[in-house]
Design an enzyme around this catalytic site. Structure first.
Site, PDB file in Angstrom:
ATOM      1  CB  SER A 208      60.539  78.829  65.872  1.00  0.00           C
ATOM      2  OG  SER A 208      61.360  79.610  65.024  1.00  0.00           O
ATOM      3  CG  ASN A 209      59.235  80.202  60.789  1.00  0.00           C
ATOM      4  OD1 ASN A 209      60.326  80.225  60.243  1.00  0.00           O
ATOM      5  ND2 ASN A 209      58.654  81.301  61.268  1.00  0.00           N
ATOM      6  NE  ARG A 210      59.245  72.057  58.680  1.00  0.00           N
ATOM      7  CZ  ARG A 210      59.672  71.005  59.357  1.00  0.00           C
ATOM      8  NH1 ARG A 210      60.941  70.819  59.575  1.00  0.00           N
ATOM      9  NH2 ARG A 210      58.815  70.129  59.827  1.00  0.00           N
TER      10      ARG A 210
END
Ligand code: CTP
Length: 400
Positions: A208-210
């Protein structure tokens, strides 16, 4: 239509105040969030308790409590509201509103509120026809208030004439027509994506990412407040979304793509603010992958670029906006994305700018339009940045 709208109801000293209880009830039934502010003399006609029970919120009357020193923040209340309905508006309060006489809580709220205001006067026929009342009403119109004129009928004094506050159901209909059909994006449909996507590797791990979803969410709210009917497709995010914005929760890039491409043909304005994963595991392992065999099992494949696909499918009257999150050659890369994905506008964030991008409540953006004109904005809250983006879209969408 009133669902999720924040409505401030101002009640002033008139026998018609009893009708405000019914107006509150109707608004709450429609799904609006209602807060009431009353003048002290309104409390002689109807109790704050009645309005508090019906609105499900505390009612404001006094600016502060002399015993405890606790004070009610009128600026906060005024800023909260999407619209301010003043019903009934007595001759006395109308005069104060016309001249800005600030001698009670209601008046401080009135003078602080920048939202749209609706005024439903209630008074005796002679008072309504008096030249000063006419002058004061003209002043309110000049201040931008929409006047809902009183009807004719039997008045509390026993005489028959003009001055009865309009019936609550009629007030609601007048506001519905005015508020929802005169905003710049009234009748338009908008699609917004927000948040990250999550690509599962096995039952315990994912890529995933932030992204927090805050920027996309702020854009959805800004579009809705300009009258658009908004669908937000949101990846995993802890944000709670209001009822006024139809939210489709998804997890993976594939699910986001399916939801977006389904809604896209019906959308007038589409803004892709989500940070979609560019890669996903080739296959999902239903068992937890053991560390010694992870190398052979973790093969990644490219996800579909949803925005590019939309660019290909875009019709002449559809307005498509992308985001570009860059760390180097920012403007050049963003312009390239705009051209290659066939966009009408791209919003650029640089991760090199302090306070911009993921996980912040602020953002610093540049907007590049179809003519490659670049406009750079200062560091602002995500809410303000979203308002800038929506304003720029409105300016250009009208010309499409
Ligand atoms: N986007 C998308 N689908 C993807 C990847 C990105 O729709 N699979 C959209 C994003 O929502 C954003 C825009 O494309 O509006 C640009 O995303 P960004 O990550 O900045 O660029 P990429 O096109 O993925 O290119 P790169 O990662 O190489 O910079």
């Amino acid at each position: 239509m009133f669902k999720g709208k924040k409505i401030l109801l101002g009640i002033t000293g008139s026998i018609a105040a009893y009708k405000s209880a019914w107006l509150t009830r109707l608004l709450v039934k429609e799904g609006a969030e209602v807060k009431v502010v009353m003048t002290p003399s309104a409390c002689d006609f109807i109790t704050p308790l009645t309005l508090s029970v019906l609105s499900k919120n505390p009612v404001s009357v006094e600016g502060f409590d002399a015993k405890t020193g606790e004070w009610d923040n009128h600026v906060h209340l005024a800023a909260w509201a999407d619209m301010f309905i003043i019903a009934p508006a007595s001759a006395n309060t109308i005069a104060k509103m016309a001249y800005g006489v600030c001698d009670n809580m209601f008046m401080t709220v009135y003078l602080s509120a920048t939202c749209k205001k609706y005024v439903a006067p209630a008074m005796d026929a002679e008072m309504w026809n008096h030249s000063t009342a006419k002058k004061n009403i003209a002043a309110l119109k000049q201040q931008g208030c929409i006047i809902i004129p009183p009807g004719k009928g039997e008045l509390a004094s026993g005489i028959t004439g003009e001055g009865r506050m309009e019936e609550p159901a009629t007030i609601l209909e007048i506001i519905r027509k005015d508020f929802f059909f005169t905003l710049p994006l009234s009748g338009k449909k908008a699609l917004v994506t927000a948040g990250p996507t999550r690509e599962s590797i096995d039952p315990v791990r994912y890529i995933s990412n932030r992204s927090s979803g805050k920027m996309g969410f702020a854009i959805a709210q800004a579009l809705a407040s300009q009258g658009a009917e908004v669908i937000m497709v949101m990846g995993p995010s802890s944000l709670n979304t209001p009822d006024a914005i139809k939210t489709v929760r998804v997890e993976t890039a594939k699910q986001m793509s399916d939801a977006c491409l389904k809604a896209f043909p019906h959308s007038d304005i589409t803004i892709m603010a989500a940070a979609v994963a560019d890669y996903a595991p080739e296959k999902y392992s239903s068992e937890k992958i053991k560390k010694n065999i992870a190398d052979e099992n973790l093969k990644l494949v490219k996800t579909q670029d949803i925005l590019s696909e939309m660019g290909k499918r875009k019709k002449k009257n559809q307005f498509l906006v992308g985001f570009a999150l860059e760390t180097e050659n920012e403007t050049r890369n963003a312009k390239k994305k705009l051209r290659e994905k066939n966009l009408d506008m791209i919003v650029l964030n640089s991760l090199n700018d302090a306070g911009a991008g993921f996980e912040h409540d602020t953002n610093k953006i540049s907007i590049i339009d179809g003519k490659l004109k670049v406009k750079t904005f200062g560091l602002k809250s995500k809410t303000e940045a979203a308002e800038d983006i929506v304003r720029e879209i409105i300016n250009r969408f009208a010309k499409k």
